[in-house]
Design an enzyme around this catalytic site. Structure first.
Site, mmCIF file in Angstrom:
data_model
loop_
_atom_site.group_PDB
_atom_site.id
_atom_site.type_symbol
_atom_site.label_atom_id
_atom_site.label_comp_id
_atom_site.label_asym_id
_atom_site.label_seq_id
_atom_site.Cartn_x
_atom_site.Cartn_y
_atom_site.Cartn_z
ATOM 1 N N LEU A 1 -11.439 -28.629 -23.100
ATOM 2 C CA LEU A 1 -11.010 -27.970 -22.027
ATOM 3 C C LEU A 1 -11.926 -28.545 -20.839
ATOM 4 O O LEU A 1 -12.754 -28.041 -20.280
ATOM 5 C CB LEU A 1 -11.231 -26.512 -22.057
ATOM 6 C CG LEU A 1 -10.900 -25.475 -21.027
ATOM 7 C CD1 LEU A 1 -9.287 -25.280 -21.044
ATOM 8 C CD2 LEU A 1 -11.333 -24.273 -20.918
ATOM 9 N N HIS B 1 2.752 -43.751 -23.816
ATOM 10 C CA HIS B 1 1.622 -43.357 -22.953
ATOM 11 C C HIS B 1 2.095 -43.472 -21.589
ATOM 12 O O HIS B 1 1.674 -44.337 -20.841
ATOM 13 C CB HIS B 1 0.612 -44.645 -23.336
ATOM 14 C CG HIS B 1 -0.657 -44.330 -22.765
ATOM 15 N ND1 HIS B 1 -1.960 -44.585 -23.658
ATOM 16 C CD2 HIS B 1 -1.232 -43.513 -21.770
ATOM 17 C CE1 HIS B 1 -2.970 -44.177 -23.232
ATOM 18 N NE2 HIS B 1 -2.576 -43.574 -21.929
ATOM 19 N N ARG C 1 -5.837 -39.755 -26.989
ATOM 20 C CA ARG C 1 -6.066 -40.949 -27.155
ATOM 21 C C ARG C 1 -5.511 -40.735 -28.781
ATOM 22 O O ARG C 1 -5.681 -39.814 -29.505
ATOM 23 C CB ARG C 1 -7.471 -41.551 -27.374
ATOM 24 C CG ARG C 1 -7.996 -41.972 -25.939
ATOM 25 C CD ARG C 1 -7.322 -42.960 -25.461
ATOM 26 N NE ARG C 1 -7.687 -43.531 -24.029
ATOM 27 C CZ ARG C 1 -7.373 -43.320 -22.896
ATOM 28 N NH1 ARG C 1 -6.114 -42.430 -22.764
ATOM 29 N NH2 ARG C 1 -7.709 -43.769 -21.690
ATOM 30 N N GLU D 1 -1.306 -48.848 -30.047
ATOM 31 C CA GLU D 1 -0.428 -48.891 -29.161
ATOM 32 C C GLU D 1 -0.258 -50.276 -28.824
ATOM 33 O O GLU D 1 -1.359 -51.162 -28.639
ATOM 34 C CB GLU D 1 -0.884 -48.186 -27.787
ATOM 35 C CG GLU D 1 -0.672 -46.493 -28.180
ATOM 36 C CD GLU D 1 -1.303 -45.813 -26.971
ATOM 37 O OE1 GLU D 1 -1.497 -46.527 -25.790
ATOM 38 O OE2 GLU D 1 -1.461 -44.693 -27.125
ATOM 39 N N SER E 1 -14.281 -27.479 -27.148
ATOM 40 C CA SER E 1 -14.915 -28.196 -26.375
ATOM 41 C C SER E 1 -16.263 -28.473 -27.071
ATOM 42 O O SER E 1 -16.749 -27.720 -27.785
ATOM 43 C CB SER E 1 -15.162 -27.937 -25.029
ATOM 44 O OG SER E 1 -13.757 -28.050 -24.199
ATOM 45 N N ARG E 2 -17.145 -29.585 -26.557
ATOM 46 C CA ARG E 2 -18.552 -29.653 -27.213
ATOM 47 C C ARG E 2 -19.191 -28.324 -26.501
ATOM 48 O O ARG E 2 -20.130 -27.675 -27.413
ATOM 49 C CB ARG E 2 -19.138 -30.856 -26.754
ATOM 50 C CG ARG E 2 -18.565 -31.982 -27.085
ATOM 51 C CD ARG E 2 -19.222 -33.298 -26.471
ATOM 52 N NE ARG E 2 -18.671 -33.434 -25.267
ATOM 53 C CZ ARG E 2 -19.096 -34.598 -24.475
ATOM 54 N NH1 ARG E 2 -19.639 -35.669 -24.900
ATOM 55 N NH2 ARG E 2 -18.734 -34.711 -23.082
HETATM 56 P P1 NAP Z 1 -13.093 -34.435 -18.834
HETATM 57 O O1 NAP Z 1 -12.794 -33.699 -17.800
HETATM 58 O O2 NAP Z 1 -14.240 -35.153 -19.130
HETATM 59 O O3 NAP Z 1 -12.725 -33.603 -20.245
HETATM 60 C C1 NAP Z 1 -12.806 -33.806 -21.470
HETATM 61 C C2 NAP Z 1 -13.257 -32.832 -22.424
HETATM 62 O O4 NAP Z 1 -13.275 -33.179 -23.704
HETATM 63 C C3 NAP Z 1 -14.197 -31.876 -22.006
HETATM 64 O O5 NAP Z 1 -13.769 -30.335 -22.360
HETATM 65 C C4 NAP Z 1 -15.341 -32.261 -23.200
HETATM 66 O O6 NAP Z 1 -16.128 -31.186 -23.526
HETATM 67 C C5 NAP Z 1 -14.316 -32.396 -24.299
HETATM 68 N N1 NAP Z 1 -14.758 -33.338 -25.457
HETATM 69 C C6 NAP Z 1 -15.221 -34.621 -25.062
HETATM 70 N N2 NAP Z 1 -16.150 -35.032 -26.327
HETATM 71 C C7 NAP Z 1 -15.444 -34.110 -27.242
HETATM 72 C C8 NAP Z 1 -16.017 -33.948 -28.773
HETATM 73 N N3 NAP Z 1 -16.607 -34.692 -29.392
HETATM 74 N N4 NAP Z 1 -15.680 -33.034 -29.361
HETATM 75 C C9 NAP Z 1 -14.917 -31.860 -28.575
HETATM 76 N N5 NAP Z 1 -14.541 -32.012 -27.403
HETATM 77 C C10 NAP Z 1 -15.007 -33.015 -26.564
HETATM 78 O O7 NAP Z 1 -11.919 -35.382 -19.079
HETATM 79 P P2 NAP Z 1 -10.398 -35.545 -18.581
HETATM 80 O O8 NAP Z 1 -10.315 -35.780 -17.107
HETATM 81 O O9 NAP Z 1 -9.752 -34.030 -18.835
HETATM 82 O O10 NAP Z 1 -9.648 -36.409 -19.499
HETATM 83 C C11 NAP Z 1 -9.663 -36.451 -20.768
HETATM 84 C C12 NAP Z 1 -9.119 -37.544 -21.523
HETATM 85 O O11 NAP Z 1 -7.682 -37.460 -21.514
HETATM 86 C C13 NAP Z 1 -9.433 -38.883 -20.957
HETATM 87 O O12 NAP Z 1 -10.679 -39.474 -21.420
HETATM 88 C C14 NAP Z 1 -8.372 -39.872 -21.656
HETATM 89 O O13 NAP Z 1 -8.650 -40.104 -23.064
HETATM 90 C C15 NAP Z 1 -7.131 -38.734 -21.658
HETATM 91 N N6 NAP Z 1 -6.115 -39.154 -20.716
HETATM 92 C C16 NAP Z 1 -4.886 -39.372 -21.375
HETATM 93 C C17 NAP Z 1 -3.769 -39.971 -20.306
HETATM 94 C C18 NAP Z 1 -2.558 -40.274 -20.768
HETATM 95 O O14 NAP Z 1 -1.873 -41.168 -20.238
HETATM 96 N N7 NAP Z 1 -1.984 -39.659 -21.892
HETATM 97 C C19 NAP Z 1 -3.904 -39.689 -19.023
HETATM 98 C C20 NAP Z 1 -5.380 -39.444 -18.708
HETATM 99 C C21 NAP Z 1 -6.280 -38.867 -19.578
HETATM 100 P P3 NAP Z 1 -17.436 -30.665 -22.667
HETATM 101 O O15 NAP Z 1 -16.849 -30.135 -21.414
HETATM 102 O O16 NAP Z 1 -17.946 -29.516 -23.535
HETATM 103 O O17 NAP Z 1 -18.411 -31.718 -22.729
HETATM 104 C C1 8YV Z 2 -3.521 -44.736 -17.974
HETATM 105 C C2 8YV Z 2 -4.890 -43.164 -19.066
HETATM 106 O O1 8YV Z 2 -2.088 -44.889 -18.263
HETATM 107 O O2 8YV Z 2 -6.209 -42.148 -17.247
HETATM 108 C C3 8YV Z 2 -6.181 -42.232 -18.729
HETATM 109 O O3 8YV Z 2 -6.984 -42.328 -19.380
HETATM 110 O O4 8YV Z 2 -4.956 -43.213 -20.398
HETATM 111 C C4 8YV Z 2 -3.619 -43.371 -18.442
HETATM 112 O O5 8YV Z 2 -3.697 -42.558 -17.340
HETATM 113 C C5 8YV Z 2 -4.142 -45.615 -18.326
HETATM 114 O O6 8YV Z 2 -5.471 -45.575 -18.182
HETATM 115 C C6 8YV Z 2 -3.879 -47.136 -17.773
HETATM 116 O O7 8YV Z 2 -3.991 -48.033 -18.368
#
Ligand code: NAP
Ligand code: 8YV
Length: 307
Positions: free
Chosen positions: A142, A268, A221, A250, A164-165
């Site tokens: 979260l 993705h 991921r 991927e 979450s952590r």
């Molecule tokens: P964020 O604000 O840092 O949120 C990450 C959340 O994950 C936090 O609630 C954190 O907990 C929790 N977390 C971290 N390590 C954990 C663990 N070991 N066990 C349980 N919970 C854990 O990050 P965000 O901006 O929301 O982005 C999250 C992730 O989404 C990115 O790092 C990326 O991998 C992925 N993403 C994917 C796409 C896509 O295209 N599919 C796009 C953007 C992002 P705490 O708050 O308690 O520390």
């Molecule tokens: C992007 C993502 O597609 O922001 C991230 O963590 O996974 C995606 O928004 C990627 O980083 C672009 O390479």
């Protein structure tokens, strides 16, 4: 001009702005000693080989919020600032999570194929689907995007629970254990970072806890979900449906997963709209330009915030 190494592709808008301040070098032809700045993305990151060859490196600017493909421990040790693009993509990725969830519930792919194949005319109305209203949705992670997902679920009258952590100051129920949360959920949405601390955190035990009527959505991921256990669970019916934007290796996606009818698969594209990618590109560039101007950046990853 300052020398920038480009890893992976960048948009034309990014190139135009970067060329005003940097000489851009490509990975197949660069003088390692000259490079002080790197632009990369979440997928390619920066390989240990290239990173260690860049002895004058000061900034690695990542196009994306996830930075699991960059060794931040080594970056901090060497005083290199790593930046990323938080917040500007929250709503888009949250929309993608909902798109996957709704597509699974309402069998969009099956029904689209039903119309296209002509089956509707021949066989009559399609089988009924499940309502996505009034579901208990577990958010694994979260954070910024996790909260945006929770907000977007409000019109569907979802009950939000999370792991979450750390426990947050929110009205949703917190679970210390992912498995215990999965037992109480209709849907589990993964949106943690990748990397060792979340590696296969969604394992067969979690999938079985989610159960035959459960739906797993992964927009985090590929490493977060045990992919072979997922295939087994979906095949055996121990897990109902999966909506996936990310995969273990991927762009390779196992044939077994591609052949399963109870999946919705995206390449993705969580943040992949023109508008959101433009905002990410702008922030990626601005981090580099700001560093040239005054030695600081806009959005360092937390590990590098003190540098
Ligand atoms: P964020 O604000 O840092 O949120 C990450 C959340 O994950 C936090 O609630 C954190 O907990 C929790 N977390 C971290 N390590 C954990 C663990 N070991 N066990 C349980 N919970 C854990 O990050 P965000 O901006 O929301 O982005 C999250 C992730 O989404 C990115 O790092 C990326 O991998 C992925 N993403 C994917 C796409 C896509 O295209 N599919 C796009 C953007 C992002 P705490 O708050 O308690 O520390
Ligand atoms: C992007 C993502 O597609 O922001 C991230 O963590 O996974 C995606 O928004 C990627 O980083 C672009 O390479």
């Amino acid at each position: 001009m300052t020398n920038l190494l480009q890893i992976g592709s960048i948009t034309e808008a990014m190139r135009e702005r970067l060329e005003s301040a940097f000489t851009i070098h490509q990975v197949d032809n660069f003088d390692a000693k000259k490079i002080t700045h790197v632009v990369t993305n979440g997928h390619d990151g920066l390989s240990p080989d290239i990173m260690s060859s860049l002895e004058n490196l000061k900034v690695i600017s990542g196009y994306g919020v996830g930075y699991d493909a960059i060794d931040t421990v080594e970056a901090v040790r060497r005083g290199i600032i790593v930046t990323h693009t938080p917040n500007v993509l929250n709503e888009e990725v949250a929309t993608t999570a909902l798109l996957l969830m709704l597509s699974c519930y309402r069998e969009v792919l099956r029904d689209d194929a039903y119309v296209r194949s002509g089956d509707w005319e021949v066989k009559g109305g399609a089988p009924l689907t499940r309502s996505a209203d009034n579901q208990t949705v577990g958010i694994l992670g979260l954070g910024r995007i996790g909260q945006a997902i929770a907000n977007k679920l409000a019109p569907w009258n979802a009950t939000i629970v999370y792991h979450s952590r750390n426990k947050k100051d929110v009205e949703y129920t917190y679970y210390k254990s992912v498995t215990e949360m999965a037992k109480d959920c209709d849907v589990l949405i993964c949106i943690t970072p990748g990397g060792p601390s979340t590696d296969n955190i969604v394992n067969s035990e979690v999938m079985e806890a989610l159960g035959p009527n459960g739906t797993l959505i992964n927009v985090s991921r590929g490493s977060v979900v045990d992919e072979s256990a997922l295939i087994d669970a979906l095949k055996s019916g121990k897990l109902g449906w999966a909506g996936l934007d990310v995969f273990e290796s991927e762009p390779a996606v196992p044939e077994a997963l591609r052949n399963l009818p109870n999946t919705v698969l995206l390449p993705h594209v969580g943040s992949g709209t023109v508008e959101t990618r433009a905002a990410m590109g702008a922030l990626t560039v601005e981090n580099l330009l700001k560093h040239l101007k005054d030695g600081t950046v806009i959005s360092a990853v937390p590990e590098c915030a003190h540098l």
